[in-house]
Design a protein around this motif. Sequence first.
Motif, short mmCIF file in Angstrom:
data_model
loop_
_atom_site.label_atom_id
_atom_site.label_comp_id
_atom_site.label_asym_id
_atom_site.label_seq_id
_atom_site.Cartn_x
_atom_site.Cartn_y
_atom_site.Cartn_z
N PHE A 228 0.83 -1.20 0.00
CA PHE A 228 0.00 0.00 0.00
C PHE A 228 0.86 1.25 0.00
O PHE A 228 1.93 1.29 0.62
N ASP A 229 0.37 2.30 -0.68
CA ASP A 229 1.05 3.59 -0.65
C ASP A 229 1.08 4.11 0.78
O ASP A 229 0.17 3.86 1.58
N LEU A 230 2.10 4.89 1.08
CA LEU A 230 2.23 5.43 2.44
C LEU A 230 1.07 6.36 2.79
O LEU A 230 0.65 6.42 3.95
N ASP A 231 0.53 7.07 1.80
CA ASP A 231 -0.63 7.94 2.07
C ASP A 231 -1.85 7.13 2.49
O ASP A 231 -2.61 7.56 3.37
N ILE A 232 -2.04 5.97 1.87
CA ILE A 232 -3.16 5.11 2.24
C ILE A 232 -2.97 4.58 3.65
O ILE A 232 -3.92 4.52 4.47
N LEU A 233 -1.74 4.18 3.99
CA LEU A 233 -1.47 3.71 5.35
C LEU A 233 -1.72 4.82 6.36
O LEU A 233 -2.27 4.57 7.44
N ALA A 234 -1.34 6.05 6.00
CA ALA A 234 -1.54 7.17 6.91
C ALA A 234 -3.02 7.41 7.16
O ALA A 234 -3.44 7.72 8.29
N LEU A 235 -3.86 7.26 6.13
CA LEU A 235 -5.30 7.48 6.29
C LEU A 235 -5.98 6.30 6.97
O LEU A 235 -7.09 6.44 7.52
N THR A 236 -5.34 5.13 6.95
CA THR A 236 -5.88 3.98 7.67
C THR A 236 -5.89 4.23 9.17
O THR A 236 -6.76 3.72 9.89
N VAL A 237 -4.94 5.03 9.64
CA VAL A 237 -4.84 5.29 11.08
C VAL A 237 -6.07 6.01 11.61
O VAL A 237 -6.72 5.52 12.56
N PRO A 238 -6.48 7.16 11.06
CA PRO A 238 -7.72 7.77 11.56
C PRO A 238 -8.96 6.94 11.27
O PRO A 238 -9.91 6.93 12.06
N HIS A 239 -8.96 6.24 10.13
CA HIS A 239 -10.14 5.45 9.77
C HIS A 239 -10.46 4.43 10.85
O HIS A 239 -11.63 4.29 11.26
N PHE A 240 -9.45 3.73 11.35
CA PHE A 240 -9.74 2.68 12.33
C PHE A 240 -9.77 3.19 13.77
O PHE A 240 -10.10 2.43 14.68
N HIS A 241 -9.46 4.46 13.98
CA HIS A 241 -9.73 5.05 15.27
C HIS A 241 -11.17 5.54 15.36
O HIS A 241 -11.77 5.55 16.45
N PHE A 242 -11.73 5.97 14.23
CA PHE A 242 -13.07 6.56 14.24
C PHE A 242 -14.11 5.65 13.59
O PHE A 242 -15.07 5.26 14.23
N ALA A 243 -13.93 5.27 12.30
CA ALA A 243 -14.88 4.34 11.67
C ALA A 243 -14.78 2.97 12.31
O ALA A 243 -15.74 2.20 12.31
N GLY A 244 -13.61 2.65 12.87
CA GLY A 244 -13.44 1.38 13.55
C GLY A 244 -13.85 1.45 15.00
O GLY A 244 -14.90 0.95 15.41
N PHE A 245 -13.03 2.12 15.82
CA PHE A 245 -13.27 2.13 17.26
C PHE A 245 -14.58 2.83 17.64
O PHE A 245 -15.47 2.24 18.24
N THR B 288 -13.44 17.18 5.20
CA THR B 288 -14.89 17.14 5.37
C THR B 288 -15.33 15.87 6.09
O THR B 288 -15.74 15.91 7.26
N HIS B 289 -15.21 14.75 5.43
CA HIS B 289 -15.60 13.47 6.02
C HIS B 289 -14.79 13.18 7.29
O HIS B 289 -15.36 12.84 8.34
N GLY B 290 -13.47 13.33 7.20
CA GLY B 290 -12.63 13.00 8.34
C GLY B 290 -12.85 13.93 9.53
O GLY B 290 -13.04 13.47 10.66
N LEU B 291 -12.83 15.22 9.27
CA LEU B 291 -13.00 16.18 10.36
C LEU B 291 -14.41 16.11 10.94
O LEU B 291 -14.60 16.19 12.16
N GLY B 292 -15.41 15.91 10.07
CA GLY B 292 -16.78 15.79 10.55
C GLY B 292 -16.96 14.58 11.44
O GLY B 292 -17.60 14.66 12.50
#
Length: 302
Positions: free
Chosen positions: A121-138, A257-261
């Motif tokens: 995976f691209d490093l940018d995708i890995l970086a966005l995985t971090v907030p995704h699984f803290h918020f959409a996940g946890f 937008t999506h992330g900050l919201g």
Amino acid sequence: MTVLVNMIVTLGMIYVVPAGLRLIHPARFLRTARLWPLAAAPGALCLWLPRGAPAAALAALYAAACLALAARAPVRLPRAPSPSTARPAPSEIAVATALVSPSIAATALVAERAGYRLFGFDLDILALTVPHFHFAGFTAALVAGLVCRAVGGRAGTGRLARWAAYSVPAGTLLVLLGYFVDDWAELLGAVVLTGGMWAVALLTWREIRPSGADRTARALLATSAAVLVATMLLALWWAAGEATGIPHPTLTWMAATHGLGNALGFALCSVLAWRRLGADRLKTGTGTAISTGTTDRLETSR
């Protein structure tokens, strides 16, 4: 985009996760919640360092704490609606998903901070995985579990609550699998996750919000429900665009937008509201804490 994402992730690590842990079970997770900011500090610090060994080492410290938290997830699963069934309660499946999600985020963080393209995976995708699984996940799974605990036994709405508690973890897993399969699989995950989150939003607005004992709690719940409708619609738009090629927002625009919201409007407002709901019921004696077990409800004497 990097600064914004780092601020969102820091919020999730330092406050949202430990505050959420208190909602799962105040007694069992109290010590973990109190110590979590110390465990999360290296993870938050590494976000602001250049990629390399020092940043990766700090991320690894945070990952160790997340893996220890994930190891507690199986404890949730034996809980069942009744002694006659071995199937875990949907609320416990959602809570177990919440406990595992930070470890996925932390694994991606270690790889990204080390500059290693994990699974290609691209490093940018890995970086966005971090907030995704803290918020959409946890946070999403946790709130779905709390909503299911609160209204899962009510006639009419109970089935929708149980469906939400199943579909949010399922959608999160499908989105993760979509990373490895293709954009269409990720779109399917986005559809399932969006359906579950919209169910959470509806139940929060109709069933949980009116029970708030003070105006602040009701306002926080209303905000979290309204924000979910908009942010998950953006998630669907982006996933559909990736799969079909139709015009869709850029990752930078999605983060803003999506992330900050999701981070502020949904996750932070939800955690603050549910903490107020639990505190209100303990002070007034109208019910048990919302987080003391599978059978707990916001209304315990109806």
